[in-house]
Design a protein around this motif. Structure first.
Motif, PDB file in Angstrom:
ATOM      1  N   VAL A  97       0.870  -1.174   0.000  1.00 25.75           N
ATOM      2  CA  VAL A  97       0.000   0.000   0.000  1.00 25.75           C
ATOM      3  C   VAL A  97       0.904   1.219   0.000  1.00 25.75           C
ATOM      4  N   ASN A  98       0.828   2.024  -1.063  1.00 28.68           N
ATOM      5  CA  ASN A  98       1.703   3.197  -1.137  1.00 28.68           C
ATOM      6  C   ASN A  98       1.107   4.363  -0.355  1.00 28.68           C
ATOM      7  N   LEU A  99       1.815   5.478  -0.344  1.00 26.54           N
ATOM      8  CA  LEU A  99       1.391   6.622   0.466  1.00 26.54           C
ATOM      9  C   LEU A  99       0.220   7.376  -0.134  1.00 26.54           C
ATOM     10  N   ASP A 100      -0.265   6.935  -1.291  1.00 25.49           N
ATOM     11  CA  ASP A 100      -1.508   7.471  -1.854  1.00 25.49           C
ATOM     12  C   ASP A 100      -2.692   6.587  -1.488  1.00 25.49           C
ATOM     13  N   GLY A 101      -2.424   5.535  -0.701  1.00 22.26           N
ATOM     14  CA  GLY A 101      -3.487   4.640  -0.284  1.00 22.26           C
ATOM     15  C   GLY A 101      -3.855   3.604  -1.320  1.00 22.26           C
ATOM     16  N   GLU A 102      -3.039   3.458  -2.361  1.00 25.40           N
ATOM     17  CA  GLU A 102      -3.327   2.503  -3.419  1.00 25.40           C
ATOM     18  C   GLU A 102      -2.506   1.230  -3.232  1.00 25.40           C
ATOM     19  N   THR A 103      -3.114   0.091  -3.513  1.00 27.23           N
ATOM     20  CA  THR A 103      -2.383  -1.173  -3.485  1.00 27.23           C
ATOM     21  C   THR A 103      -1.714  -1.368  -4.842  1.00 27.23           C
ATOM     22  N   VAL A 104      -0.404  -1.490  -4.826  1.00 31.73           N
ATOM     23  CA  VAL A 104       0.357  -1.644  -6.067  1.00 31.73           C
ATOM     24  C   VAL A 104       1.199  -2.911  -5.977  1.00 31.73           C
ATOM     25  N   ARG A 105       1.623  -3.395  -7.134  1.00 31.59           N
ATOM     26  CA  ARG A 105       2.442  -4.602  -7.208  1.00 31.59           C
ATOM     27  C   ARG A 105       3.857  -4.219  -7.622  1.00 31.59           C
ATOM     28  N   LEU A 106       4.846  -4.781  -6.932  1.00 33.73           N
ATOM     29  CA  LEU A 106       6.242  -4.500  -7.217  1.00 33.73           C
ATOM     30  C   LEU A 106       6.985  -5.806  -7.472  1.00 33.73           C
ATOM     31  N   SER A 107       7.926  -5.758  -8.401  1.00 31.70           N
ATOM     32  CA  SER A 107       8.742  -6.952  -8.668  1.00 31.70           C
ATOM     33  C   SER A 107      10.222  -6.601  -8.781  1.00 31.70           C
ATOM     34  N   PRO A 108      10.758  -5.830  -7.832  1.00 32.51           N
ATOM     35  CA  PRO A 108      12.194  -5.529  -7.880  1.00 32.51           C
ATOM     36  C   PRO A 108      12.990  -6.761  -7.455  1.00 32.51           C
ATOM     37  N   LEU A 109      14.248  -6.830  -7.847  1.00 29.94           N
ATOM     38  CA  LEU A 109      15.087  -7.944  -7.423  1.00 29.94           C
ATOM     39  C   LEU A 109      15.294  -7.924  -5.920  1.00 29.94           C
ATOM     40  N   THR A 110      15.448  -6.716  -5.376  1.00 28.95           N
ATOM     41  CA  THR A 110      15.637  -6.563  -3.933  1.00 28.95           C
ATOM     42  C   THR A 110      14.830  -5.366  -3.441  1.00 28.95           C
ATOM     43  N   VAL A 111      14.563  -5.367  -2.149  1.00 33.60           N
ATOM     44  CA  VAL A 111      13.960  -4.206  -1.495  1.00 33.60           C
ATOM     45  C   VAL A 111      14.780  -3.893  -0.248  1.00 33.60           C
ATOM     46  N   THR A 112      14.646  -2.688   0.238  1.00 28.70           N
ATOM     47  CA  THR A 112      15.219  -2.338   1.531  1.00 28.70           C
ATOM     48  C   THR A 112      14.084  -2.020   2.490  1.00 28.70           C
ATOM     49  N   LEU A 113      14.351  -2.265   3.757  1.00 26.25           N
ATOM     50  CA  LEU A 113      13.416  -1.938   4.827  1.00 26.25           C
ATOM     51  C   LEU A 113      14.016  -0.733   5.539  1.00 26.25           C
ATOM     52  N   PRO A 114      13.720   0.480   5.082  1.00 29.04           N
ATOM     53  CA  PRO A 114      14.471   1.651   5.524  1.00 29.04           C
ATOM     54  C   PRO A 114      14.315   1.960   7.011  1.00 29.04           C
ATOM     55  N   HIS A 115      15.425   2.354   7.606  1.00 23.01           N
ATOM     56  CA  HIS A 115      15.373   2.880   8.975  1.00 23.01           C
ATOM     57  C   HIS A 115      14.588   4.188   8.938  1.00 23.01           C
ATOM     58  N   PRO A 116      13.766   4.462   9.944  1.00 19.91           N
ATOM     59  CA  PRO A 116      12.916   5.659   9.882  1.00 19.91           C
ATOM     60  C   PRO A 116      13.684   6.969   9.755  1.00 19.91           C
ATOM     61  N   VAL A 117      14.925   7.014  10.263  1.00 23.29           N
ATOM     62  CA  VAL A 117      15.677   8.255  10.149  1.00 23.29           C
ATOM     63  C   VAL A 117      16.010   8.568   8.696  1.00 23.29           C
ATOM     64  N   LEU A 118      15.921   7.565   7.823  1.00 23.47           N
ATOM     65  CA  LEU A 118      16.203   7.760   6.403  1.00 23.47           C
ATOM     66  C   LEU A 118      14.950   8.091   5.594  1.00 23.47           C
ATOM     67  N   LEU A 119      13.773   7.988   6.204  1.00 26.85           N
ATOM     68  CA  LEU A 119      12.534   8.229   5.481  1.00 26.85           C
ATOM     69  C   LEU A 119      12.263   9.728   5.371  1.00 26.85           C
ATOM     70  N   PRO A 120      12.083  10.230   4.152  1.00 30.18           N
ATOM     71  CA  PRO A 120      11.683  11.630   4.023  1.00 30.18           C
ATOM     72  C   PRO A 120      10.245  11.803   4.515  1.00 30.18           C
TER      73      PRO A 120
END
Length: 289
Positions: free
Chosen positions: A123-146
């Motif tokens: 669920v993205n920040l627009d409230g929409e459910t989207v599908r992603l197929s990247p090779l990898t993802v990161t689970l960002p530390h909150p201090v890195l989130l804009p």
């Protein structure tokens, strides 16, 4: 979990992590009992279920710890790995609603599902459910989130509850211009404890490692390993002790100047120091800052 026959007239199962019993005969057949009958307490099947429950608890804790490590270390996690572990309820519980970032570093979404084909539903920040197929993802530390406050507000609107403390994790932002040669922070030094044992127990209870005279936590930040350390007193010292300075060290044990400490290592080190300091003795009428 299915109910298993155990002893004459009883069935047992794991219910909410504990061994429960029910009658298998008579008018009360199928009714769960409030307590385990005495006749079943030493039954081999009961012992087996207890050991299974203990293993499940350890497995669940290990999954949460691993997801937390991925998050504080900013490690790329293969999407295929998430898809493989997702059917496991313990992994799913630890990963559900964790904020993830795929190929676009500005697109943050809350993980809702991982398919066998390696596709993530978020669920993205627009409230929409989207599908992603990247090779990898990161689970960002909150201090890195804009715009972290906006992310938190949106999560509250969705009713998101995370097993791994991420978006609501306390964060500390590194000062823009720390002293060029400084290697220590003393913001949380001087917290008095009745004994070094009590301070060390607090550190381990919070999940930190105690090594020698320090409580430590390891973080991988800006591509390198860094260990934050807070002085807690000499081992086996039995008298009153207090928290000391916070410092950071590289993988070779060398002190890192504050100007070179990464944002995640800074935040996690300060989080540890603050958590230890919060358990200090506070004299009645004394400083309770």
């Amino acid at each position: 979990m299915a109910w298993l026959a155990a002893g004459e007239g009883y069935e047992i199962a794991l219910v909410e992590g504990k061994v429960a019993a029910r009658s298998a005969t008579g008018r009360t057949a199928g009714r769960q009992l409030k307590t385990l009958p005495k006749a079943l307490r030493d039954h081999p099947e009961v012992d087996r279920l207890r050991r299974l429950a203990e293993w499940l608890d350890r497995h669940e804790a290990a999954c949460v710890a691993q997801v937390d490590t991925w998050m504080v270390s900013s490690l790329p996690v293969p999407t295929a790995l998430l898809a493989r572990v997702w059917p496991d309820e313990a992994w799913q519980s630890a990963l559900r609603d964790i904020a993830v970032v795929g190929d676009d570093p500005d697109e943050v979404g809350f993980l809702r599902d991982a398919t066998a084909g390696g596709e993530l539903k978020v669920v993205n920040l627009d409230g929409e459910t989207v599908r992603l197929s990247p090779l990898t993802v990161t689970l960002p530390h909150p201090v890195l989130l804009p715009d972290l406050d906006d992310v938190r507000d949106f999560a509250a609107e969705l009713g998101i509850v995370q097993r791994v403390e991420q978006i609501h994790r306390p964060t500390w932002v590194k000062p823009e211009a720390p002293a060029a040669t400084a290697t220590e922070v003393r913001d949380y030094a001087g917290g008095v404890f009745a004994s070094r044992f009590g301070l060390a127990a607090r550190a381990t209870g919070l999940g930190y490692r105690v090594s020698g005279g320090y409580a430590t936590c390891k973080v991988r930040d800006t591509g390198r390993g860094t260990e934050a350390a807070v002085w807690i007193g000499e081992p086996y010292y039995e008298d009153e002790t207090s928290t000391g300075a916070l410092s950071w060290h590289d993988e070779n044990g060398r002190a890192v100047r504050l100007t070179e400490v990464g944002p995640v290592a800074w935040s996690e080190g300060m989080r540890m120091a603050a958590a230890l300091y919060a358990g200090r003795k506070i004299e009645e009428g004394g400083d309770a800052r």
